[in-house]
Enzyme design. Structure first.
Site, PDB file in Angstrom:
ATOM      1  N   PHE C 246      11.263   8.916 -10.340  1.00 40.84           N
ATOM      2  CA  PHE C 246      11.887  10.123 -11.016  1.00 40.84           C
ATOM      3  C   PHE C 246      13.479  10.056 -10.114  1.00 40.84           C
ATOM      4  CE2 PHE C 246       7.659  11.478 -10.468  1.00 40.84           C
ATOM      5  CZ  PHE C 246       7.279  11.070 -11.570  1.00 40.84           C
ATOM      6  N   GLY C 473       5.754   3.696 -13.449  1.00 43.70           N
ATOM      7  CA  GLY C 473       4.860   4.539 -14.263  1.00 43.70           C
ATOM      8  C   GLY C 473       5.519   4.562 -15.642  1.00 43.70           C
ATOM      9  N   THR C 474       6.710   3.861 -15.867  1.00 38.67           N
ATOM     10  CA  THR C 474       7.356   3.883 -17.310  1.00 38.67           C
ATOM     11  C   THR C 474       6.771   2.844 -18.131  1.00 38.67           C
ATOM     12  OG1 THR C 474       8.620   2.465 -15.747  1.00 38.67           O
ATOM     13  CG2 THR C 474       9.346   4.476 -16.285  1.00 38.67           C
ATOM     14  N   ALA C 516      14.020   0.450 -19.631  1.00 36.57           N
ATOM     15  CA  ALA C 516      13.332  -0.383 -20.534  1.00 36.57           C
ATOM     16  C   ALA C 516      14.357  -1.130 -21.605  1.00 36.57           C
ATOM     17  CB  ALA C 516      12.682   0.816 -21.460  1.00 36.57           C
ATOM     18  N   ILE C 620      11.240   2.128 -30.668  1.00 38.39           N
ATOM     19  CA  ILE C 620       9.863   2.415 -29.610  1.00 38.39           C
ATOM     20  C   ILE C 620       8.998   1.226 -29.364  1.00 38.39           C
ATOM     21  CG2 ILE C 620       7.962   3.798 -29.241  1.00 38.39           C
ATOM     22  CD1 ILE C 620      10.696   5.443 -29.355  1.00 38.39           C
ATOM     23  N   ASN C 622       6.827   0.665 -27.105  1.00 39.38           N
ATOM     24  CA  ASN C 622       5.287   0.724 -27.151  1.00 39.38           C
ATOM     25  C   ASN C 622       5.182   2.306 -27.246  1.00 39.38           C
ATOM     26  OD1 ASN C 622       2.896   1.539 -26.085  1.00 39.38           O
ATOM     27  ND2 ASN C 622       2.662  -0.342 -24.906  1.00 39.38           N
ATOM     28  N   LYS C 692      16.345   2.069 -27.065  1.00 36.14           N
ATOM     29  CA  LYS C 692      17.036   2.870 -25.950  1.00 36.14           C
ATOM     30  C   LYS C 692      16.046   3.404 -25.016  1.00 36.14           C
ATOM     31  CE  LYS C 692      20.496   4.732 -29.312  1.00 36.14           C
ATOM     32  NZ  LYS C 692      20.908   5.816 -30.267  1.00 36.14           N
ATOM     33  N   GLY C 693      16.483   3.770 -24.177  1.00 39.91           N
ATOM     34  CA  GLY C 693      15.468   4.603 -23.083  1.00 39.91           C
ATOM     35  C   GLY C 693      15.026   6.150 -23.597  1.00 39.91           C
ATOM     36  N   GLU C 696      13.858  10.001 -19.788  1.00 39.01           N
ATOM     37  CA  GLU C 696      14.430  11.264 -19.341  1.00 39.01           C
ATOM     38  C   GLU C 696      14.882  12.008 -20.323  1.00 39.01           C
ATOM     39  OE1 GLU C 696      17.957   9.748 -16.900  1.00 39.01           O
ATOM     40  OE2 GLU C 696      16.578   9.034 -15.417  1.00 39.01           O
TER      41      GLU C 696
END
Ligand SMILES: Cc1cc2nc3c(=O)[nH]c(=O)nc-3n(C[C@H](O)[C@H](O)[C@H](O)COP(=O)(O)OP(=O)(O)OC[C@H]3O[C@@H](n4cnc5c(N)ncnc54)[C@H](O)[C@@H]3O)c2cc1C
Ligand code: SF4
Ligand code: FES
Ligand code: FES
Lengths: 214, 316, 732
Positions: C246, C473-474, C516, C620, C622, C692-693, C696
């Protein structure tokens, strides 16, 4: 840790009244890598003792420092690192294992407290080749992210289903005197001793519900 | 954690004898509090006497209609016991509101009674704390005191007794039974088990040195409605800000003990005659002499509100 | 490969593997306890000694003496490292903290000494035998009291300018017909990841290998080499699995430095983990902010002036919590002001935590928007929609690459039953519970950065990807496998992914929500090269061929990939780099959170009953892993709203509640079933992945949605987080 590593060695073996436990006191005096102190103080001896228990069906005999927790005996001595250390103070649940079928925090238990106990760790529940149904359900429902709390969550979840079956009440049980059943609220309350900072709770509840057939 | 020698005993008598033989020894029951504190060197016993297998793990009816709970009965087993669930509901409720499933499987009745405070300064050995190091001062009084005591505290210490089970046992008029190294047994009413800090906050109970708790006896069931309400920020796995253990009767009378606000489960039997008049007068009497800090002031109000909620629940 | 114009059609668009809710490929390891975390390399390091850190007992001052006699004489002790024998140490290039105190102590629990012993038990007890004498020095621990002297921060790569102005904020705010001017605060928060920082350090000559917990491997290598004063080439870091970060494991922290020094001193590999009670004051955290927000609007709800100022503190030279970041870009309004101020505080270092800046800033801004909506007698969803903007409000003409905030809000309102919300606070009661609903918008920048990977095709036809990217964990293992499988036209079970080793090509690392998008783009680039190599080997025109079912195909000609590797493994490596598209377009992610809470009418205990997030965050990759990122972030947002606070003792100068019992984070029972809706999005300006990420974004706005729901339930507005029952009771 194996005390043979250390210089010094066994100086005294004593049997304490009323016990069958051999207690070994090791005075380790040789210190390398540091200068000898100006005024050497009384050395507190390391005390080691023997313990024997079963882990995942296999008998283990250890001679360890009396201070060794069950958790460290698994991780550092038996190299069963599936059980995690998140806090070492009973505050997170990462170290959850099953002892004689009941879940406990292995960080707040001395290895010596487990003479003849039968311990099941995450490695004993299943393996990548042969997953326990709870492990499969965690994968299917993505009940984890970083994976660090996960062995503890899974051990706990397996035990929770047993506790519900055994009729043990929880804070979420509406009535103390009627049968408890698996509900989301029951599960969430009972699992609250397993913190997941990644926040997989909602998925974990779904995984367990599937295993419980609820 | 300092080094210690370790010994397993098999009977209460042996345990009591063993502790007298070793200065610096302590009993190890579940270990969930003692080991926590030993890791931080807040407790530094030189010898541990593991009493985990001395028996005393049964819950049995007593001759006069009550129940005797062995000192080593786990919190889980006690909460789940059919007799306790049926006749001593607040005890079950208090237990399951405490700690976590894992901890309750390990925690014992005696260990739970004797768990020490969770004052954050007590837990940090760099800070002055009269409870940990008599005479060193109290960092909490001028520090972070939101969780701490509002009544029964002293200028030396404002720590709370953190447990839940003892709060219920206080409302139930439980008695603690002990044995000492000489083999002498005695009974201590739970209302007299805990001391207020005064000038000696390190002395927490009225037990003698080396006294072993063997059981807790509950008198015959009192009947009534049993409610345990624990207020906390987090929904579970947290100590109480305030907890109320109540036994309420149809005629409006009852008994109430409160946790989370004092160095011991807080019960003022003299106030209980005011219960039929409602939460406000009762709480006013119960909390007479409260001396909260600015941060803990809300607890005084919260006690009254929680009692009001409990009284309302009791009626429905 | 350089990405400098919007992506067209490419192999990823087939979406045979990418975009599918694939189970995590490392799932069988993580669920059986066989995934290895830093402290668990028992086969690789068979003879470790154990290190234990002693933290400083004071917040600020100097160490005058360390009496080591008793500790040295203690059983099993191999070495004791202090500033006196550690050799010269620099601070790293990202954190300003010095990792070993002496003579100066900069903050509480800063490492003072490292004790190395044969066993963990011995090291821990010997550390307690060190007698350290200090001379205390007065310090500054109170942000409130330091506001006056706070300075504009020095702009840096992670710090925006201290001030931004558009139009005439002061004039417009003065003359606005409807306005609010409010102060808010967010507390110091801990990452509290479940795996404590841990390292096993092993020297072989002057080469150092560390198994550690580092999100940004490349930063880690850079910083560790710099701190120790050794060449980068001599450092190898391995972080194959990380038990959560994090932002709290961005780069080198004290465990890595301490273990390295300890291993050198002891002449043995050393394993060392930070004890949980040390982590809170020893490492980094999300710093406290005090914020002032002023919004002026026309009676129809059009914002005419928006101003956001934020104060935070840090150790000298530390970063600013850029809490105003979202305000610069989220809502329309011709006249704008944002301002950041930084005070010097002598607490542990403040730094990045999940959505740094944006999370803290939106905790305040999205309450302010709720307050403003109420004042305007508008629905808070409608008020936000009214002030949507499709271009950067500070740079008219600069478009958002994609932005569906309005759709997020509308969809969320529909799915959450928003129409059932009563605008009048305190109006809905169920039994003893007051019920309220709250909304907040979410936004988070979508940075993307350079990232490299190596891809191998072996003689069994299997693909192996190597990159120093980390999976905290991402879901990184899985999305990288999906990317490679899609690119090479093989099944995901044909792909092996190796991460977190500095001997692999340098990636973006995990941080700033860029992981990602960046790391999969790096894999894309490497796969393009591998496709070329395969086509070259087998005589295909790579521009025209397709890769499918383990074959390369063109017209009626086709060949198995395995053929290309017959003469030996094919290896390709490339780096994805970026042009100016992020300047041309505002690239951000958006969302909306809807929350229902119950507040006990007697005790004012707060419980979250329902949560919904709607997100718009590029392709997205996944949906299963993306959804998990969002629910995890929502959970952390509930913590921020209702319980998380590292309490500062301003006398002593430390965070008092420094363990996991004192610092409460949400548990199972706090979190209801969570719903997530991911809106369709493809952003060709980002990269060929068009992604995109999202990890967060999920936390931004959650706390405000909860706080707004509590207001709606009770009519009590709490502006100082966390929203706790004592604050409510003070008002009742
Ligand atoms: C994270 C966390 C959260 C918790 N939350 C709660 C909570 O919400 N509510 C709550 O009530 N508790 C809570 N607890 C405390 C927990 O309930 C206690 O740790 C537990 O009950 C102690 O029992 P034990 O048997 O493990 O005691 P031990 O640790 O074995 O012993 C505690 C003390 O009692 C002494 N002792 C034990 N048995 C005897 C005996 N028979 N005679 C004389 N002395 C004896 C020991 O010498 C020791 O000093 C929490 C604990 C943790 C770690
Ligand atoms: S309140 Fe009591 S326990 Fe806490 S610091 Fe003061 S003396 Fe110690
Ligand atoms: S490691 Fe045992 S509870 Fe955290
Ligand atoms: S999966 Fe990371 S803490 Fe639970």
């Amino acid at each position: 840790m194996k005390e043979e590593n250390s210089a010094g060695h066994i100086s005294r073996r004593e049997m304490l009244a009323g016990t069958a436990i051999a207690v070994t006191t090791l005075a380790i005096t040789k210190v390398t890598g540091v200068e000898a102190g100006p005024e050497p103080q009384a050395v507190t001896p390391v005390v080691s003792a023997e313990v024997s228990f079963t882990v995942n069906g296999k008998v283990q005999k250890l001679e360890i420092d009396t201070r060794t927790t069950l958790l460290d005996s698994l991780r550092e001595h038996l190299h069963l690192t599936g059980t995690k250390k998140g806090c070492d103070h009973g505050q997170c649940g990462a170290c959850t294992v099953l002892v004689n079928g009941k879940r406990i925090n292995s960080c707040l238990s001395l290895a010596l407290q487990h003479e003849n106990d039968s311990i099941t760790t995450i490695e004993g529940l299943g393996s990548p080749e042969k997953l326990h149904p709870m492990q499969s359900a965690f994968i299917k429902h993505d009940g984890y992210q970083c994976g660090y709390c996960t062995p503890g969550q899974i051990c706990s979840a397996v035990a929770v289903l047993e506790e519900i079956k055994a009729g043990i009440p929880s804070h979420a049980s509406a009535d103390l005197n009627s049968k408890v059943a698996f509900t989301s609220a029951e599960f969430r309350e009972r699992m609250s001793g397993n913190i997941c900072r990644c926040g997989a709770y909602s998925n974990i509840a779904e995984a367990a519900a599937e295993v419980a057939g609820a | 954690m300092k080094s210690f020698t370790y010994q397993r005993v098999t009977t209460p008598v042996e345990a009591a004898a063993a502790i007298a033989a070793k200065p610096g020894a302590k009993f190890l029951a579940g270990g969930t509090n003692l080991l926590d504190l030993m890791k931080l060197q807040i407790e530094t016993p030189t010898h541990l006497i593991d009493i985990g297998r001395i028996g005393l793990d049964k819950i049995e009816p007593t001759a006069n209609g009550g129940v005797r709970i062995g000192a080593l009965v786990t919190n889980t087993d006690l909460a789940a016991d059919p007799l306790i669930r049926k006749d001593y509901g607040i005890l079950s409720r208090a237990l399951v509101a405490g700690a976590s499933g894992q901890l309750r499987n390990k925690a014992t009745t005696a260990g739970n009674l004797l768990q020490r405070t969770r004052c954050p300064y007590f837990y940090d050995t760099n800070q002055p704390c009269n409870k940990r190091v008599p005479g060193s001062g109290c960092a909490a009084i001028a520090g972070f005191s939101r969780q701490l005591a509002v009544i029964g505290s002293s200028d030396a210490c404002i720590a709370t007794y953190p447990g839940d089970m003892a709060v219920a046992m206080t409302a139930l008029d439980a008695t603690v039974e002990t044995i000492n190294p000489a083999g002498k047994t005695r009974q201590v009413p739970i209302s007299q088990l805990y001391r207020l800090p005064g000038k000696t906050p390190h002395l927490e109970t009225t037990l003698e040195k080396n006294e072993l708790i063997t059981s807790v006896v509950l008198p015959a069931p009192a009947g009534g409605t049993h409610i345990y309400h624990k207020v906390r920020d987090r929904a579970s796995y947290a100590f109480a800000l305030v907890s109320v253990a109540a036994i309420l009767f149809k005629d409006g009378t009852g008994r109430i003990a409160v946790g989370g606000i004092a160095p011991k489960p807080w019960r003022v039997p003299g106030a209980e005659s005011l219960l039929p008049s409602g939460a406000k007068p009762f709480s006013a009497k119960l909390m007479e002499g409260a001396r909260p800090t600015k941060e803990s002031e809300f607890k005084v109000n919260l006690v009254e509100r929680t009692i009001a909620l409990v009284l309302k629940e009791g009626k429905s | 490969m350089k990405f400098d114009k919007p992506a067209g059609q490419n192999p990823i668009d087939q979406l045979k593997v990418v975009g599918k809710p694939t189970d995590r490929i490392e799932g069988p390891l993580k669920t059986t306890g066989t995934a290895k975390y830093a402290y668990e390399y028992n086969e690789e390091v068979t003879n470790p000694a154990y290190g234990y850190i002693l933290g400083a007992a004071i917040a600020r001052g100097t160490i005058t003496r360390i009496d080591q006699a008793a500790a040295k004489a203690a059983p099993g002790v191999l070495a004791i490292v202090t500033a006196a024998n550690a050799g010269p140490l620099q601070a790293g290039k990202f954190y300003v903290s010095r990792f070993l105190a002496g003579p100066q102590v900069d903050h509480y629990h800063q490492a003072v000494a490292i004790v190395v012993a044969e066993t963990f038990e011995q090291a821990r007890s010997a550390a307690a035998l060190l007698k350290v004498e200090y001379k205390k020095q007065a310090g500054n621990y109170d942000l409130e009291a330091s506001k006056e002297g706070a300075q504009p921060p020095n702009p840096g790569p992670y710090t925006p300018p201290g001030e931004s102005r558009t139009g005439d904020f002061d004039g417009a705010f003065k003359t606005a017909e409807v306005k609010i001017d409010r102060s808010y605060s967010t507390p110091d928060q801990a990452h509290a990841m479940m795996e404590p920082h841990a390292t096993i350090a092993k020297w072989e000559g002057d080469k150092l290998t560390c198994w550690c917990t580092i999100q940004q491997i490349n930063w880690g290598v850079r910083d560790l080499a710099f701190i120790l004063g050794i060449p980068k080439e001599n450092v190898r870091l391995i972080s194959a699995y990380i038990g959560g970060g994090f932002g709290g494991k961005g780069t080198v922290l004290s465990d890595l430095v301490a273990a390295s020094l300890a291993a050198r001193a002891a002449g043995r590999p050393v394993k060392l983990t930070l004890q949980r009670p040390l982590m809170f004051n020893n490492t980094i955290h999300r710093p406290k902010t005090i914020q002032r927000i002023r919004i002026g609007a026309n009676p129809d709800g059009t914002i005419t002036a928006i101003g956001h100022e934020s104060w935070s503190g840090n150790l000298p030279g530390g970063m600013t919590e850029s809490a105003t970041a979202s305000t610069r870009i989220l809502y329309a309004g011709a006249n704008r002001l944002t301002r950041l101020r930084l005070a010097v505080l002598h607490l542990a270092e403040g730094s990045a935590m999940r959505a740094p800046g944006e999370a803290s800033g939106m905790m305040a801004l999205e309450i302010a928007m709720d307050e403003m909506a109420e004042k305007l007698q508008m629905d808070p969803v409608e008020f936000r929609i009214k002030n949507d903007t499709q271009e950067d409000p500070e740079k008219p003409g600069r478009k958002f690459s994609t932005r569906k905030l309005v759709e997020c809000l509308r969809e969320g309102a529909k799915k959450s039953g928003w129409e059932r919300r009563n605008a009048k606070p305190g109006a809905i009661k169920e039994g003893d519970w007051l019920i309220g609903m709250g909304v907040a918008a979410a936004m988070r920048g979508a940075p993307i950065t350079k990232s490299a990977a190596r891809v191998r095709l072996d003689s069994n036809g299997r693909i192996t990807v190597e990159t120093d990217m980390t999976d905290i964990g991402t879901g990184t293992y899985t999305i990288i496998a999906q990317t490679a499988a899609e690119m090479m036209g093989v099944g995901i079970d044909q792909v092996q992914v190796k991460l977190g080793d500095s001997s692999f090509p340098e990636s973006s690392g995990s941080g700033g929500q860029w992981g990602a998008a960046s790391s999969t783009s790096g894999v894309y680039a490497a796969c393009i090269k591998l496709r070329e190599a395969v086509a070259g080997k087998l005589g295909f025109d790579v521009e025209k061929a397709r890769f499918s079912d383990g074959r390369i195909i063109l017209g009626d000609k086709s060949a198995a990939l395995i053929e290309a590797a017959k003469g030996g493994e094919l290896v390709a490596e490339d780096t994805m780099t970026y042009g100016e598209l992020s300047k041309e377009y505002a690239q951000d992610t958006f969302g909306a959170h809807f929350v229902e809470v119950g507040v006990n009418a007697f005790t004012y205990e707060i419980r979250v009953r329902r949560m919904l997030a709607v997100c718009h965050a590029g392709r997205i990759l996944n949906p299963k892993a993306a959804r998990s990122q969002i629910i995890g972030a929502m959970t952390m947002g509930v913590g921020a709203a209702l319980m998380e606070e590292m309490v500062v003792d301003k006398k002593v100068g430390f965070f008092v509640n420094h363990d996991l019992a004192g610092y409460e984070v949400p548990v199972h029972a706090d979190i209801p079933h969570q719903e997530v809706i991911l809106l369709e999005d493809l952003d060709p300006t980002m990269s060929p992945m068009k992604a995109k990420g999202i990890g967060e974004l999920g936390i931004v706005g959650v706390a405000a949605a909860v706080a707004n729901a509590v207001y709606n339930a009770t009519g009590i507005r709490i502006r100082d987080y966390p929203v706790t029952l004592d604050k409510l009771l003070r008002v009742v």
